[in-house]
Design a protein around this motif. Structure first.
Motif, short mmCIF file in Angstrom:
data_model
loop_
_atom_site.label_atom_id
_atom_site.label_comp_id
_atom_site.label_asym_id
_atom_site.label_seq_id
_atom_site.Cartn_x
_atom_site.Cartn_y
_atom_site.Cartn_z
N LYS A 106 0.95 -0.95 -0.02
CA LYS A 106 0.00 -0.01 0.14
C LYS A 106 1.07 1.20 0.16
O LYS A 106 1.50 1.63 0.98
CB LYS A 106 -1.14 0.12 1.24
CG LYS A 106 -1.83 -0.99 1.34
CD LYS A 106 -2.68 -1.08 2.67
CE LYS A 106 -3.48 -2.36 2.86
NZ LYS A 106 -4.28 -2.44 4.22
N LEU A 107 1.05 1.49 -1.29
CA LEU A 107 1.86 2.93 -1.38
C LEU A 107 0.73 4.17 -1.24
O LEU A 107 0.09 4.40 -2.28
CB LEU A 107 2.68 3.08 -2.61
CG LEU A 107 3.76 1.64 -2.71
CD1 LEU A 107 4.36 1.65 -3.88
CD2 LEU A 107 4.88 1.81 -1.53
N LYS A 108 0.93 4.96 -0.36
CA LYS A 108 -0.26 5.79 -0.15
C LYS A 108 0.12 7.04 0.40
O LYS A 108 1.02 7.51 1.07
CB LYS A 108 -1.31 5.13 0.64
CG LYS A 108 -0.71 4.81 2.05
CD LYS A 108 -1.37 4.53 3.13
CE LYS A 108 -1.12 4.39 4.58
NZ LYS A 108 -0.64 5.67 5.06
N PRO A 109 -0.93 8.19 0.46
CA PRO A 109 -0.53 9.07 1.01
C PRO A 109 -1.01 9.32 2.41
O PRO A 109 -1.61 8.12 2.78
CB PRO A 109 -1.50 10.35 0.41
CG PRO A 109 -2.73 9.39 -0.38
CD PRO A 109 -2.04 8.37 -0.53
N ARG A 110 -0.77 10.17 3.47
CA ARG A 110 -1.13 10.09 4.77
C ARG A 110 -2.59 10.21 5.09
O ARG A 110 -3.16 10.93 4.15
CB ARG A 110 -0.39 11.05 5.63
CG ARG A 110 1.03 10.79 5.61
CD ARG A 110 1.69 11.78 6.70
NE ARG A 110 1.25 12.12 7.77
CZ ARG A 110 0.94 11.48 9.08
NH1 ARG A 110 1.61 10.24 9.04
NH2 ARG A 110 0.46 11.84 10.20
#
Length: 167
Positions: free
Chosen positions: A65-69
């Motif tokens: 899961k490469l994601k923003p905060r």
């Protein structure tokens, strides 16, 4: 006063939710029975937001899961691990965070899930510390640790690993 019909419906919902979670689909259990603390410190039901729901519909067993905060993936991951720990024997969840404050925050979620779970579903614990919860009957556990030591997570075969804020 709870009627016999309402009680029967509740028991049926528990059975279906547990069966789905044992089949790898924890969303129904999570949304029916888990609660979280919102930004105003209110305890509210955990209902998936649109991003969590989309991920739930498309996820596999080996996702990154490469994601923003602040979109709810850590909350979703902790809820899934807590649920799988309840419904499966010997489920071992490990979460590594980047600092002690985040460790306390994420394990606080686990405590909130546990404290607010309906009593009929809440398993007794054999270990309940500031960073670890182990269920007495099925030996499943959730551990949240701060990364940094050379041996964190070594010597284990976890069922699930969350590397929170890995970057």
């Amino acid at each position: 006063m709870v009627t016999a019909v309402e009680k029967k419906k509740f028991v049926e919902e528990i059975e279906v939710s547990i069966a789905e979670a044992q089949d790898g689909r924890p969303r129904r259990f999570i949304e029916n029975f888990l609660k979280i603390r919102d930004e105003r410190d209110n305890i509210i039901p955990l209902v998936y937001n649109s991003i969590q729901a989309d991920y739930d519909a498309r996820s596999t067993l080996r996702d990154e899961k490469l994601k923003p905060r602040k979109i709810g993936f850590s909350t979703q991951s902790m809820a899934e691990d807590y649920t799988f720990g309840i419904v499966n024997e010997n489920y071992q969840a490990l979460c590594l965070t980047y600092d002690d404050e985040e460790t306390s925050y994420l394990f606080g979620m686990v405590d909130t899930f546990h404290e607010n779970l309906p009593e009929i579903l809440r398993p007794k614990t054999s270990i309940h510390t500031a960073t670890e919860l182990e269920f007495a009957k099925n030996k499943s556990s959730i551990t949240v640790q701060t990364a940094g030591g050379k041996r964190k997570g070594r010597g284990r075969t976890p069922s699930s690993v969350l590397l929170d804020e890995f970057a």
